[in-house]
Design an enzyme around this catalytic site. Structure first.
Site, short mmCIF file in Angstrom:
data_model
loop_
_atom_site.label_atom_id
_atom_site.label_comp_id
_atom_site.label_asym_id
_atom_site.label_seq_id
_atom_site.Cartn_x
_atom_site.Cartn_y
_atom_site.Cartn_z
N LEU A 111 0.81 -1.21 0.00
CA LEU A 111 0.00 0.00 0.00
C LEU A 111 0.85 1.27 0.00
O LEU A 111 1.93 1.31 0.60
CB LEU A 111 -0.93 0.01 1.22
N GLY A 116 0.47 -6.19 0.67
CA GLY A 116 -0.51 -6.01 -0.41
C GLY A 116 -0.06 -6.57 -1.73
O GLY A 116 -0.86 -7.03 -2.54
N ASN A 164 3.62 -10.03 5.90
CA ASN A 164 4.53 -9.77 7.02
C ASN A 164 3.92 -8.87 8.09
O ASN A 164 4.63 -8.30 8.92
CB ASN A 164 5.83 -9.15 6.51
N GLU A 165 2.61 -8.74 8.10
CA GLU A 165 1.95 -7.78 8.99
C GLU A 165 2.26 -7.99 10.47
O GLU A 165 2.60 -7.04 11.18
CB GLU A 165 0.43 -7.82 8.77
#
Length: 276
Positions: A84, A129, A152-153
């Protein structure tokens, strides 16, 4: 700052064109009835509203024009998509945030439910994303190298939305996806292949595109209607969930991003980028 990183977080070509709505954000070529859609937003194909809208339009046009299929790739040499665009998030304008997230939702739905075969030629790194859009195609070919792919959040203090996680689970299986999400793991091409996140390895981008073409052309003798209905049926639960929960999903995103902590962090990061 860690919160921010995840938010940013063969044949003869017969036609080449750029769309005036967002110059050079996406390049399209046609080859043997296949649309090759290449993201071309320098430096790292950050996903902003304009790129997403154009991607949605091009995929819809390819379906309406009865193309044999679509290959999604990048015109940049070392990255598929970095995720993003931070500048879409650094704002106190609630309407802008809502528009961005709804555009992301709608574009993803268009990719995930494409009626014609769609494959990804992943020629570079693809976190967050970028990983979402790659894995939402039907078939993924990744170029060998040092680049990585994954959601990988959680590694960076974030939580991936349900529609990110459910696609991940559908590819890796519940247990492997659970471990990967908990660790925020990023995978090199060979490991991604072993886990089922991608389907083939390629020696370079041209090889990846050729293998994607072979996948699409393998359906030449398969009746399109039966193929499409089967695909939609397989993916329908998540498609319907997002359609029915778009507002709640959007509200969650907007409330989080508009929090003072996140906006202050975004400001610091933007100032850091300007000094580079």
């Amino acid at each position: 700052m860690t919160i921010l990183k995840t938010l940013i977080a063969g044949g003869q070509i017969c036609l080449k064109r750029f769309y005036a709505t967002s110059p050079k954000f996406i390049e399209v070529t046609q080859d043997n009835g296949i649309e090759i859609i290449s993201m071309a937003r320098k430096p790292v194909n950050c996903l902003n509203t304009e790129l997403l809208n154009e991607l949605k339009l091009l995929i819809s046009e390819a379906q309406n024009n009865r193309s044999k299929g679509i290959i999604l790739t990048s015109s940049l040499p070392t990255v598929f998509s970095a995720g993003l665009d931070i500048m879409e998030l650094f704002t106190t304008d609630k309407g802008k945030l809502i528009d961005f997230w709804r555009t992301l939702q709608d574009t993803w739905l268009t990719v995930y439910s494409s009626a014609i075969p769609i494959a990804a030629a992943i020629n570079g790194s693809s976190p967050a994303g970028g990983c979402l859009f790659a894995m939402s195609t039907e078939y993924r070919v990744m170029v060998e190298g040092k680049h990585v792919i994954g959601l990988n959040e959680t590694q960076l203090g974030m939580v991936a939305p349900k529609w990110f996680k459910d696609v991940y689970i559908s590819l890796l299986g519940y247990r492997q996806a659970e471990l990967a999400l908990l660790k925020g793991a990023m995978f090199k091409p060979e490991k991604a292949l072993q886990l089922g996140l991608i389907d083939e390895l390629a020696k370079d981008k041209a090889d990846a595109i050729e293998k994607c073409k072979n996948y699409i052309l393998s359906f030449d003798n398969i009746p399109g209607l039966g193929r499409t209905i089967t695909k939609v049926d397989l993916r329908n639960d998540l498609i319907q969930w997002l359609k029915e929960n778009k507002k709640a999903d959007t509200d969650n995103f907007v409330n989080y991003v508009q929090s003072p902590k996140v906006q202050d962090g975004l400001k610091l990061y933007v100032e850091y980028l300007k000094k580079k």
